[in-house]
Write an enzyme that holds these catalytic residues in place. Structure first.
Site, PDB file in Angstrom:
ATOM      1  N   GLU B  51       0.810  -1.221   0.000  1.00  0.00           N
ATOM      2  CA  GLU B  51       0.000   0.000   0.000  1.00  0.00           C
ATOM      3  C   GLU B  51       0.842   1.270   0.000  1.00  0.00           C
ATOM      4  OE1 GLU B  51      -0.558  -2.613   1.893  1.00  0.00           O
ATOM      5  OE2 GLU B  51      -2.659  -3.223   1.650  1.00  0.00           O
ATOM      6  N   GLN B 114      -8.554  -6.740  11.905  1.00  0.00           N
ATOM      7  CA  GLN B 114      -8.073  -5.673  11.013  1.00  0.00           C
ATOM      8  C   GLN B 114      -8.738  -4.328  11.302  1.00  0.00           C
ATOM      9  OE1 GLN B 114      -7.988  -7.215   6.937  1.00  0.00           O
ATOM     10  NE2 GLN B 114      -5.942  -7.988   7.387  1.00  0.00           N
ATOM     11  N   LYS B 163     -17.479  -1.187   6.352  1.00  0.00           N
ATOM     12  CA  LYS B 163     -17.993  -2.110   5.340  1.00  0.00           C
ATOM     13  C   LYS B 163     -19.522  -2.074   5.244  1.00  0.00           C
ATOM     14  CE  LYS B 163     -17.004  -6.712   3.551  1.00  0.00           C
ATOM     15  NZ  LYS B 163     -16.358  -8.006   3.825  1.00  0.00           N
TER      16      LYS B 163
END
Ligand SMILES: Cc1ncc(C[n+]2csc(CCOP(=O)(O)OP(=O)(O)O)c2C)c(N)n1
Ligand SMILES: [Mg+2]
Lengths: 186, 583
Positions: B51, B114, B163
């Site tokens: 990333e 995460q 999400k």
């Protein structure tokens, strides 16, 4: 080449001489900062102070415009005039900041703080505490046979003065809100 | 208003903002967005290998186009890997939009898998960031993010999207309907202050323009106006590392770069000038050296879009807040209206002085017929790529400074280096971002072997997306800049400044499926460079150079401009204890 002999204390950033030689005078300024009332905004403002090494002596924040979704942060800070100017410029460039007012520089202002004092004691001390509270226009908001909770609104100096007087009379705890301030006049 | 999922809103908003390419890496918390990317063809997705690479690529894209770069990362480790790139972009004022996934709102705060406090971690390294908890606000926030990244002083922003917000459906807020009203930084300079600048232009005896990245960020018109102003006033001009290319290196008034490794004539002109006109630079410590002795006899003018830059480190006499383009337009208008006057009696003397300084030829180095000197390698690279449609990125170290000294930039957006943060590992991914934006151009990353290893996995990205980037590695088997400082400051005790166990770069190139070239004889250099340029694909060019070359000129930390070191002979014991504590 010999090992360098680095003097004690020389790890402060002295060699850059970022400090203004003419500006050693430390001033206290009260800033009013109008911000979007959104999560994270207060953290961004406080992070600016800690990240850049500025002082916060007092900080208050609450929503002041429900419809416009705006909060007002009142912060009392200290620094030389160039540092104060830099603090204002840094605050002003933050995206969620709408206005920055330096109430100390922009003319006369009123500053008030609310404090609660818990004073415990019996006999003479208790009577004396109550008498002084009257002089200072502090209200009794809770009392037991052994204690009072006084409530007082005033300048930070007045609150300091009252706290000094209460200390020998059995002061147990103080809660202070920090300063709220407005410019005088229309 | 159209109803859609949050994930689709992300793609729709990017399209509405004119985004062509996103650099990213998937993970659980961004799968709905990746699903939407899969189902469309307007936006290209470049799959990176790390990333950090995605964010530097977005930077390379942004720095070479002037448009914002976009990166997409997952929650937790994806977001934390983006932090270096965000900080790099913040320091160099590069507009970026980074979108990160987050655990669903109902899990935030539970230390979910995460989960990281991404807005908390990235607050100090973004211009602004948002955690969007409501799909109805997502599209508007995305449009605001683009506005904030590109208006005022540009910078990186981050939008963290849980999400469940990506899955939920709400009305899409189109770009025009998004509220951006309150963030409107001042862009027009104060006319009365500009008049004071014009007074100084008219009377200055020893003027100098000191320009920076702000000229580049302001857009191509700013460079055009700057060139007009320089040509018409005939004042000398220098630039920071960030501003190279805004005035052409071939221009007759060009003094070269200034600062710690800047040119003698540029630094002495800064030290000796009577009027300094700072356009879009920020008096960084690499430029000023010891503040107390910085350009002691000059009146200073500072043009900057960020009011907090003015008087931050150096007190100026005239501070003009505004966008460089608009301010320069007004400067030229006023100055021309008043008759385009300069102090014609005094300027020739100043130029005569500058000519003397130029005659010192501060970039002279001792060439060799047996080893390749890094300066020579860059001189040849410059000669052999002259006139080509060329873009240069760099890593960080000696090679970066030599590249700035020995390569010439004729136009803005052609030189993309990590200035403020000095991020090793920036150059390779940045070169890929540049190449994606300019598929037919020649893109070269001038690298040090140590920096290059930091993000070398991105060669995989270059291969996959057919980005024919040339990795021009000046391999001195040293952390050269560290070694130089240890030589000058730490009694030649070279603590951990070796590059040991280096890979065989040619075999490495083969392993990635691209071309590798190794060279160590100066006689073969030209042929090898031509081979690199002719190859239609990525090249890893391992140029073995002199191991102990030092980069000069150098102004040691904490010293003023006029105490510059010009070569090895000057260096014994020059940096005192006070300077040694500085970086
Ligand atoms: C991420 C990161 N870590 C450490 C440094 C400190 N640093 C600056 S230059 C340098 C050495 C770079 O070596 P190399 O890439 O081989 O370039 P050279 O100086 O040899 O040309 C180091 C370690 C840095 N700038 N960035
Ligand atoms: Mg090296």
């Amino acid at each position: 080449m010999s090992a360098l002999n680095i003097k004690k204390g020389s790890s402060s950033h002295s060699a850059y001489e970022l400090r203004d030689p003419n500006g050693d005078l430390i001033e206290s300024h009260t800033l009013a900062v109008v911000v979007d009332n959104e999560s994270g905004v207060l953290a961004r403002v406080i992070g600016l102070f800690s990240g850049r090494g500025y002082n916060i002596d007092s900080l208050t924040v609450a929503e002041v415009d429900h419809e416009g979704h705006l909060s007002r942060i009142t912060v009392v800070t200290r620094g030389t005039p160039p540092v104060i100017a830099q603090i204002k410029a840094q605050l002003d460039r933050l995206v969620p900041v709408h206005e920055v007012h330096d109430l100390t520089a922009e003319g006369p202002s009123v500053q008030r703080e609310l404090a609660l004092f818990k004073v415990a004691g019996r006999g003479e001390a208790r009577i004396e505490a109550l008498r002084l509270a009257e002089i200072f226009r502090a209200n009794v908001v809770d009392s037991t046979l052994e204690s009072f909770v006084f409530e007082m609104t005033g300048t930070p100096e007045k609150i300091d003065a009252f706290a000094d007087l209460m200390r020998p009379l059995g002061l147990r705890e103080i809660a202070r809100t920090g300063v709220a301030a407005l410019a005088r006049g229309a | 208003m159209r109803q859609m999922t949050g994930a689709r809103m992300v793609v729709q908003a990017l399209k509405d903002q004119g985004v062509e390419v996103v650099f990213g890496y998937p993970g659980g918390a961004v799968l709905p967005i990746y699903d939407e990317i899969f189902q469309q063809n307007d936006i290209k997705h470049i799959l990176v290998r790390h990333e950090q690479g995605a964010v530097h690529m977005a930077e390379g894209y942004a720095r070479s186009t002037g448009k914002p770069g976009v990166a997409l990362v997952t929650s937790g480790p994806g977001a934390t890997n983006a932090v270096t790139g965000l900080t790099d972009a913040l320091m160099d004022s590069i507009p970026l939009i980074v979108i990160s996934g987050q655990v669903p709102t109902f899990m935030i705060g539970t230390d979910g898998f995460q989960e990281a406090d991404t807005v908390g971690i990235t607050r100090p390294c973004t211009k602004m960031n948002w955690l969007v908890k409501d799909t109805a606000k997502l599209a508007e926030t995305l449009h605001q993010a683009f506005h904030v990244a590109t208006h005022g002083r540009p910078g990186p922003v981050l939008i963290d999207i849980p999400k469940d917000v990506q899955f939920a459906t709400a009305d899409y807020t189109p770009r025009e309907a998004a509220k951006v009203s309150h963030y409107q930084p001042r862009v027009r300079g104060d006319e009365a202050l500009i008049a004071k600048l014009v007074d100084l232009i008219e009377t200055a005896e020893r003027p100098v323009f000191y320009t920076g990245g702000g000229v580049i960020n302001s857009g191509r018109t700013a460079s055009t106006l700057l060139r007009d102003l320089v040509a018409e006033t005939d004042f000398p001009i220098t630039s920071t590392l960030m501003g190279l290319g805004s005035y052409p290196a071939s221009g007759k008034n060009w003094l070269g770069m200034l600062g710690m490794h800047g040119l003698y004539e540029a630094n002495l002109a800064m030290h000796g000038c009577d009027v300094m006109i700072n356009i879009g630079a920020r008096f960084d410590d690499r430029i000023t050296g010891r503040i107390k002795d910085f350009s002691p006899h000059s009146k200073k003018v500072h043009i900057d879009i960020d009011p907090s830059s003015i008087n931050k480190v150096v007190r100026v006499d005239v501070g003009i807040v505004g966008d460089v383009t608009l301010v320069l337009e007004e400067v030229l208008r006023q100055w021309r209206a008043r008759g385009s006057k300069t102090n014609r009696a005094a300027l020739p003397k100043w130029w005569a002085q500058i000519t003397e300084w130029r005659a010192v030829k501060c970039l002279t180095y001792k060439n060799s017929s047996t080893v390749i000197k890094p300066q020579y390698a860059l001189e040849r690279l410059e000669a052999l790529t002259k006139g080509m449609d060329r873009y240069i990125t760099t890593e960080v170290g000696q090679h970066q400074m030599w590249a700035a000294q020995f390569l010439g930039f004729e136009d803005p957006h052609r030189w993309m280096t990590s200035g403020g943060l000095g991020t090793m590992g920036y150059g390779l991914p940045a070169s890929i971002g540049v190449q994606v934006a300019h598929p037919d151009a020649l893109v070269i990353n001038v690298a040090g072997e140590a920096s290059w290893l930091m993000n070398m996995q991105e060669m995989g990205t270059a291969m996959q997306f057919r980005a024919p980037v040339k990795q021009f590695i000046l391999n001195n088997e040293r952390l050269g800049m560290v070694r130089q400082w240890q030589e000058l400051l730490h009694g030649e005790r070279y603590s951990s400044s070796w590059s040991e166990a280096l890979p065989d770069f040619v075999k490495l190139a083969e392993a990635f499926g691209c071309k590798g070239i190794r060279i160590d004889d100066p006689a073969d250099l030209d042929e090898a460079i031509k081979e690199m340029l002719a190859y239609n694909g990525p090249v890893i060019f391992d140029c073995r150079v002199e191991k102990h070359e030092n980069c000069f000129p150098m102004i040691p930390s904490g010293k003023p401009h006029n105490e510059m070191l010009l070569g090895d002979a000057d260096t014994q014991g020059v940096i005192g204890a006070k300077g040694a504590v500085l970086v």
